[in-house]
Design a protein around this motif. Structure first.
Motif, PDB file in Angstrom:
ATOM      1  N   UNK A 467       0.846  -1.193   0.000  1.00 48.03           N
ATOM      2  CA  UNK A 467       0.000   0.000   0.000  1.00 48.03           C
ATOM      3  C   UNK A 467       0.880   1.242   0.000  1.00 48.03           C
ATOM      4  N   UNK A 468       0.376   2.296  -0.627  1.00 52.50           N
ATOM      5  CA  UNK A 468       1.114   3.544  -0.752  1.00 52.50           C
ATOM      6  C   UNK A 468       0.377   4.693  -0.118  1.00 52.50           C
ATOM      7  N   UNK A 469       1.073   5.804   0.071  1.00 57.07           N
ATOM      8  CA  UNK A 469       0.447   6.960   0.698  1.00 57.07           C
ATOM      9  C   UNK A 469       0.900   8.255   0.040  1.00 57.07           C
ATOM     10  N   UNK A 470       0.388   9.349   0.535  1.00 60.34           N
ATOM     11  CA  UNK A 470       0.705  10.661  -0.029  1.00 60.34           C
ATOM     12  C   UNK A 470       2.101  11.133   0.332  1.00 60.34           C
ATOM     13  N   UNK A 471       2.759  10.443   1.267  1.00 57.08           N
ATOM     14  CA  UNK A 471       4.118  10.810   1.673  1.00 57.08           C
ATOM     15  C   UNK A 471       5.170  10.115   0.815  1.00 57.08           C
ATOM     16  N   UNK A 472       4.754   9.628  -0.373  1.00 58.78           N
ATOM     17  CA  UNK A 472       5.654   9.034  -1.367  1.00 58.78           C
ATOM     18  C   UNK A 472       6.263   7.711  -0.906  1.00 58.78           C
ATOM     19  N   UNK A 473       5.592   7.040   0.018  1.00 57.12           N
ATOM     20  CA  UNK A 473       6.140   5.823   0.590  1.00 57.12           C
ATOM     21  C   UNK A 473       5.282   4.618   0.219  1.00 57.12           C
ATOM     22  N   UNK A 474       5.954   3.492  -0.059  1.00 61.83           N
ATOM     23  CA  UNK A 474       5.296   2.223  -0.344  1.00 61.83           C
ATOM     24  C   UNK A 474       5.654   1.247   0.772  1.00 61.83           C
ATOM     25  N   UNK A 489       9.738  -0.978   3.685  1.00 65.04           N
ATOM     26  CA  UNK A 489       9.179   0.278   3.189  1.00 65.04           C
ATOM     27  C   UNK A 489      10.135   0.875   2.162  1.00 65.04           C
ATOM     28  N   UNK A 490       9.563   1.530   1.154  1.00 63.75           N
ATOM     29  CA  UNK A 490      10.359   2.090   0.053  1.00 63.75           C
ATOM     30  C   UNK A 490       9.945   3.539  -0.166  1.00 63.75           C
ATOM     31  N   UNK A 491      10.924   4.405  -0.361  1.00 68.29           N
ATOM     32  CA  UNK A 491      10.660   5.830  -0.573  1.00 68.29           C
ATOM     33  C   UNK A 491      11.307   6.326  -1.868  1.00 68.29           C
ATOM     34  N   UNK A 492      11.323   5.468  -2.887  1.00 65.32           N
ATOM     35  CA  UNK A 492      11.956   5.825  -4.161  1.00 65.32           C
ATOM     36  C   UNK A 492      11.039   6.640  -5.066  1.00 65.32           C
ATOM     37  N   UNK A 493       9.750   6.672  -4.780  1.00 65.33           N
ATOM     38  CA  UNK A 493       8.838   7.477  -5.603  1.00 65.33           C
ATOM     39  C   UNK A 493       9.024   8.955  -5.302  1.00 65.33           C
ATOM     40  N   UNK A 494       8.613   9.788  -6.262  1.00 69.84           N
ATOM     41  CA  UNK A 494       8.794  11.232  -6.135  1.00 69.84           C
ATOM     42  C   UNK A 494       7.466  11.982  -6.024  1.00 69.84           C
ATOM     43  N   UNK A 495       6.402  11.258  -5.852  1.00 72.35           N
ATOM     44  CA  UNK A 495       5.095  11.872  -5.699  1.00 72.35           C
ATOM     45  C   UNK A 495       4.155  10.932  -4.956  1.00 72.35           C
ATOM     46  N   UNK A 496       2.943  11.373  -4.765  1.00 71.04           N
ATOM     47  CA  UNK A 496       1.927  10.546  -4.110  1.00 71.04           C
ATOM     48  C   UNK A 496       1.752   9.236  -4.872  1.00 71.04           C
ATOM     49  N   UNK A 497       1.827   8.116  -4.175  1.00 73.51           N
ATOM     50  CA  UNK A 497       1.745   6.802  -4.829  1.00 73.51           C
ATOM     51  C   UNK A 497       0.306   6.557  -5.263  1.00 73.51           C
ATOM     52  N   UNK A 498       0.083   6.453  -6.588  1.00 74.41           N
ATOM     53  CA  UNK A 498      -1.261   6.389  -7.151  1.00 74.41           C
ATOM     54  C   UNK A 498      -1.662   5.003  -7.635  1.00 74.41           C
ATOM     55  N   UNK A 499      -0.696   4.145  -7.965  1.00 74.59           N
ATOM     56  CA  UNK A 499      -1.029   2.832  -8.509  1.00 74.59           C
ATOM     57  C   UNK A 499       0.025   1.817  -8.097  1.00 74.59           C
TER      58      UNK A 499
END
Length: 613
Positions: A467-474, A489-499
């Protein structure tokens, strides 16, 4: 070319209560033409997979009509633009773009020689800038209609005399030419031509004129209005020949003449389509579609000598064979933008902004999912191997079995953003947190903290959940009863995780965000293996889906693009640009590892064949 377009399954017409929906047909009477959003749909009445969508309007299209020659289509939109484009080639080469009015185009008509066009609608602009695209059209202040040549855009007369917006107009196809227009000012005006000029005003209706149509032989024209009345007039002089007496006073929204000019059909807000004999002014055939609001009839058109097509307020197209009595068939399609979709075995389900859900068979046949479903946007859909689930903005999760909503439904704590399901549980992401609903029915729980997306993969003993959140974390973990044990936990995304999406064997997890970045995670080693290479989307990524063999990942985004990523070769990808105007809402695999199906804001379902790289 790395990909090929396949059959398109179109949306149904956009409708609005108390507003006439303009339907038209091609010269052969095989296809019906209508609009929905920015798309102009040319739909084959017998083979839906032969349909075509024109999507070059930048504003919502309102009306489209193919020329009598069959070579061009003219379409108008809410901003007053008219585009004339070639219908003989799939590229739809633009012939002319023009802005004859400053406001919405409500209707347009071709002359019998396919050389001239008249348009009518709202005259919002009253300054000279409204004439910028027609240099030869003299300024007359606020205008509700215009006439111009289709090749140059220069004026060929004036459509004047109305005090309010023109709702409908038509041209006599025989010489001497005549033009008629109906308006919200309750009048019908006859124009002589060419050039077109005001001839006379006809004030028979007591309320808005909704539709006016010339008979194919040019000897008569008809008008219908919100007062529930139908009038027949002489084609040349506009003299009143008679009024058709109806038992109902409900509004009439549209009319259409038969090909032999002997009958005229009307469609009303009472849900009834009636065929009238033009000489006796008596009813010869009546079809009662329904008595509820969705069954109100907004438009009607003769498609052939014995074929009549109407559209209900729900968007459903009704096709009548006038030789078969009171029977008819229906053509279904998404009525609004598709907001979510899922592949379930051989059935493809789509959920729309209005809460409706459609099912598509492997042959592309569309039907409505019936029962107590959603009354708000369908936010997400998921298939657990045996059952399909949908989450709506009515704060409810519903189950789907075949073409019916099942008896199982779940009330959720907050407006859902995403949903995932396995045979063991249903997971709902929302601002309230991650809701876990074990199956069969058991006690549910909520993992606190707002969640924007969720994915699940069934395991032999426990589900693998991300599951992802608005803090760019999976977050990646496993379900332990009614809770999730987070392993990494992973924080490699650069925006809110949408999919989020798992590969078929659960060894890979793809995470996409609002910036357009896609991260690929190895779930066994708990590490990201692709972090910065899959960043070609220029907007929010809305959907991810792995191919059946797990070697390809499809992504769709709000940038109207679809990308096919090669897992084994991260630098390789296939781009399908401008796939859905307004954005892609869902992508799924069909027909193995090369067949793709997608949905978007245009309300259409499109299919693609992607070559192996």
């Amino acid at each position: 070319m790395p990909f090929k377009t396949g059959p398109l399954y179109p949306c149904n017409p956009a409708t609005e209560r108390a507003v006439s929906t303009k339907l038209s047909v091609d010269p052969k009477g095989e296809k019906v033409v209508y609009t929905n959003g920015r798309a102009v749909i040319i739909r084959d009445l017998n083979h839906t997979d032969l349909s075509h969508a024109y999507t070059q309007h930048t504003q919502s299209a309102t009306v489209a009509r193919i020329s009598p020659s069959g070579f061009y289509c003219a379409s108008g939109d809410v901003a007053g633009n008219v585009r004339i484009w070639d219908v003989t080639q799939p590229e739809n080469i633009l012939k002319l773009a023009i802005r004859p009015l400053g406001g919405r185009i409500n209707d347009l008509a071709w002359d019998g020689e396919s050389k001239r066009i008249i348009v009518g609608g709202d005259g919002k602009d009253s300054g000279p800038e409204a004439n910028h695209y027609i240099p030869l059209l003299p300024f007359r202040g606020l205008r509700f209609g215009a006439a111009f040549f289709m090749d140059s855009g220069s004026t060929c007369g004036e459509i004047t005399g109305h005090a309010k917006a023109i709702t409908s107009l038509d041209i006599r196809h025989q010489r001497p030419f005549r033009a008629i227009s109906g308006s919200d000012d309750n009048t019908v005006i006859l124009h002589t031509g060419v050039p077109f000029k005001y001839e006379k005003m006809i004030s028979q209706h007591a309320r808005f004129v909704q539709d006016v149509r010339y008979s194919p032989d040019g000897e008569a024209f008809a008008s219908v209005g919100s007062d529930g009345k139908i009038f027949i007039y002489g084609g040349k002089e506009g003299d009143v020949k008679g009024e058709i007496k109806r038992d109902s006073t409900s509004s009439l929204m549209a009319c259409s003449w038969s090909k032999d000019s002997k009958s005229v059909a009307s469609a009303g807000a009472d849900g009834i389509v009636t065929i009238w004999d033009a000489s006796t002014l008596k009813s010869t055939q009546t079809y009662t579609i329904g008595t509820d609001i969705p069954s109100q009839q907004n438009g009607v058109v003769y498609a052939g000598p014995n074929t009549l097509v109407s559209v209900s307020l729900s968007g459903v197209l009704n096709v009548f064979d006038t030789r078969e009595g009171s029977k008819w068939r229906t053509l279904h399609g998404p009525p609004k933008a598709i907001t979510s979709a899922v592949m379930s075995d051989k059935t493809f389900y789509t959920g729309s902004f209005d809460g409706s859900i459609k099912s598509f068979s492997s042959a592309g046949e569309c039907d409505s999912v019936k029962g107590n479903g959603h009354n708000g946007r369908v936010a997400a859909m998921s298939h657990d191997g045996t059952k399909t689930w949908s989450a709506g903005w009515d704060d409810k999760v519903a189950s789907i079995e075949g073409d019916n909503f099942g008896g199982s439904s779940i009330a959720v704590k907050a407006q859902p953003a995403d949903i995932a399901s396995t045979p063991g549980a249903v997971y709902v992401a929302s601002a309230a947190g991650l809701e876990i609903h074990p199956r069969p029915d058991g006690s549910s729980s909520v993992r606190s903290g707002a969640v924007t997306s969720v994915a699940a993969h069934p395991g032999p003993n426990e589900d693998l959940v991300a599951f992802g959140n608005a803090q760019k974390k999976v977050s990646l973990g496993r379900r332990n009863g009614t809770d999730i044990q987070v392993d990494a936990e992973f924080d490699d995304n650069r925006g809110e995780v949408q999919a989020l999406a798992f590969s078929p064997d659960g060894s890979l997890l793809a995470a996409a965000d609002s910036s357009g970045r896609i991260v690929l995670i190895d779930t066994n080693d708990k590490k990201a293996i692709v972090t910065s290479r899959w960043t070609f989307h220029s907007g929010r990524v809305t959907s991810l889906n792995f191919s059946p063999n797990g070697k390809r990942l499809a992504s769709g985004g709000m940038d109207e693009s679809i990308y096919i990523w090669e897992v084994g070769r991260p630098l390789k990808n296939t781009a399908i640009k401008n796939s859905h105007p307004g954005g892609v809402s869902s992508v799924a695999w069909k027909d193995g590892n090369t067949g793709l199906i997608s949905t978007g804001a245009d309300g259409c379902v499109r299919t693609w064949t992607v070559d192996e790289i």
